[in-house]
Write a protein that holds these residues in place. Structure first.
Motif, PDB file in Angstrom:
ATOM      1  N   GLN A 199    -129.890-112.735  54.318  1.00 48.89           N
ATOM      2  CA  GLN A 199    -129.932-112.341  55.730  1.00 48.89           C
ATOM      3  C   GLN A 199    -130.731-113.339  56.576  1.00 48.89           C
ATOM      4  N   VAL A 235    -131.091-108.970  65.184  1.00 49.51           N
ATOM      5  CA  VAL A 235    -129.865-109.578  65.703  1.00 49.51           C
ATOM      6  C   VAL A 235    -129.604-110.871  64.930  1.00 49.51           C
ATOM      7  N   ASP A 236    -128.389-110.993  64.335  1.00 49.73           N
ATOM      8  CA  ASP A 236    -128.059-112.187  63.546  1.00 49.73           C
ATOM      9  C   ASP A 236    -127.623-113.333  64.467  1.00 49.73           C
ATOM     10  N   ASP A 238    -124.889-114.586  65.140  1.00 51.27           N
ATOM     11  CA  ASP A 238    -123.649-114.326  65.869  1.00 51.27           C
ATOM     12  C   ASP A 238    -123.817-113.258  66.941  1.00 51.27           C
ATOM     13  N   GLY A 239    -125.032-112.746  67.094  1.00 51.65           N
ATOM     14  CA  GLY A 239    -125.284-111.731  68.118  1.00 51.65           C
ATOM     15  C   GLY A 239    -125.029-110.308  67.647  1.00 51.65           C
ATOM     16  N   ASN A 240    -124.795-110.133  66.380  1.00 47.72           N
ATOM     17  CA  ASN A 240    -124.546-108.785  65.839  1.00 47.72           C
ATOM     18  C   ASN A 240    -125.859-108.118  65.451  1.00 47.72           C
ATOM     19  N   VAL A 241    -125.957-106.837  65.765  1.00 48.96           N
ATOM     20  CA  VAL A 241    -127.133-106.062  65.369  1.00 48.96           C
ATOM     21  C   VAL A 241    -127.001-105.715  63.889  1.00 48.96           C
ATOM     22  N   VAL A 242    -128.050-106.042  63.127  1.00 48.04           N
ATOM     23  CA  VAL A 242    -128.037-105.836  61.673  1.00 48.04           C
ATOM     24  C   VAL A 242    -128.861-104.600  61.333  1.00 48.04           C
ATOM     25  N   GLU A 243    -128.248-103.656  60.660  1.00 47.01           N
ATOM     26  CA  GLU A 243    -128.949-102.435  60.274  1.00 47.01           C
ATOM     27  C   GLU A 243    -130.048-102.762  59.263  1.00 47.01           C
ATOM     28  N   THR A 258    -130.608 -99.052  63.399  1.00 51.33           N
ATOM     29  CA  THR A 258    -130.282-100.285  64.135  1.00 51.33           C
ATOM     30  C   THR A 258    -131.390-100.689  65.090  1.00 51.33           C
TER      31      THR A 258
END
Length: 311
Positions: A199, A235-236, A238-243, A258
């Motif tokens: 991650q 936030v990764d 790519d802008g995705n929220v990572v649980e 989240t």
């Protein structure tokens, strides 16, 4: 030719006559019973029969009459039902085959359907599950080796590498002891460890409209203290929220969330509050970073241990 035919038919005519004589004797039952009590009953019976036939204009030879008397005494030409027994039972079963065979065919059909359903819905799924379990168990040793190699390639942290080696060894021992659940758990723990090492994300401050950015708590254990929290999310690139799995210091249990409240110093709390009050946006919005190959988040100065998941 005529005399030869007469000779061949004579025995049949005599038999028919004897049968008629016996039938006549049965119709004269009361008279016959009286005659049978006399010493010369046979002769009396013959005389009686001769009179009966003579009155009908029929001449019957004496040897026929005597034969009829003898046959009557032997109950010849009388139907006697068979005695109860195995042979009679078999005969009755055969006779009633038209009825019971239908029921038997129906029962066999029902039994066949039940057997087929049992095989397809119980036996086959069970066999398939057993085969899948066997395949998974047989694949575990190589899975341990592959996961440990992946983890070693992801990190240079010797403590993490030692943790991976211990998990793999625990799994192998559990497999040898037939503890399948423990063996599968060791595999899952290795996969989770590898996933965490892979991650990469930033812990960013939530500053969206309608959502809180910071909050405070007064702990029950120490009412004279006030804890400060900043609401964050992972936030990764790519802008995705990572649980994330976060353990709440209020409930003591870990939850997959989240966003969560990360405890910070009062100075950081006040700095973030002033930053947001200026234009409604938090300019310095990153509290920490998670790098590849590392398990822990690298927090900014002033971020403290402790988090909450509900507010």
């Amino acid at each position: 030719m005529a005399s030869r035919a007469d000779k061949s038919e004579a025995p049949l005519d005599d038999l028919m006559m004897v049968m008629d004589v016996v039938d006549t004797l049965r119709h004269e039952e009361s008279q016959v019973a009286r005659e049978l009590k006399a010493d010369d009953r046979d002769a009396a019976m013959v005389d009686r029969l001769r009179q009966v036939y003579a009155s009908q204009g029929i001449e019957v030879p004496d040897h026929i009459l005597k034969a009829g008397v003898e046959d009557l005494k032997r109950d010849r030409f009388v139907y006697s039902p068979p005695k109860t027994g195995f042979q009679r039972t078999l005969a009755m079963v055969y006779i009633s085959r038209g009825t019971w065979s239908k029921w038997l065919a129906g029962a066999c059909a029902v039994l066949l359907v039940a057997v087929v359903a049992w095989y397809f819905f119980i036996v086959m799924p069970k066999q398939r599950a057993e085969a899948e379990l066997t395949a998974r168990l047989e694949a575990l040793p190589s899975a341990y080796t592959e996961l440990v190699g992946r983890i070693d390639a992801l990190t240079e942290d010797t403590r993490v590498e030692a943790t991976a080696a211990t998990l793999a060894e625990d799994g192998r021992l559990a497999l040898q002891d037939g503890k399948n659940e423990a063996a599968f758990k060791a595999e899952q723990d290795l996969r989770d460890l590898a996933a965490r090492l892979q991650q990469v994300f930033e812990v960013q401050i939530v500053s969206r409209e309608g959502e809180p950015t910071g909050l405070t708590r007064i702990p029950e254990a120490n009412p004279n203290t006030e804890n400060f929290y900043i609401v964050v999310e992972a936030v990764d690139p790519d802008g995705n929220v990572v649980e994330q799995s976060i353990q709440s210091e209020e409930s003591g249990s870990a939850e997959r969330v989240t966003k969560w409240g990360q405890r910070v110093s009062e100075n950081i709390y006040d700095a973030v509050r002033r930053d947001k009050l200026e234009d409604g946006i938090v300019q310095k919005g990153v509290l920490g970073q998670k790098r590849r190959g590392e398990l822990d988040i690298n927090w900014n100065s002033g971020v403290q241990d402790g988090a909450i998941t509900k507010w």
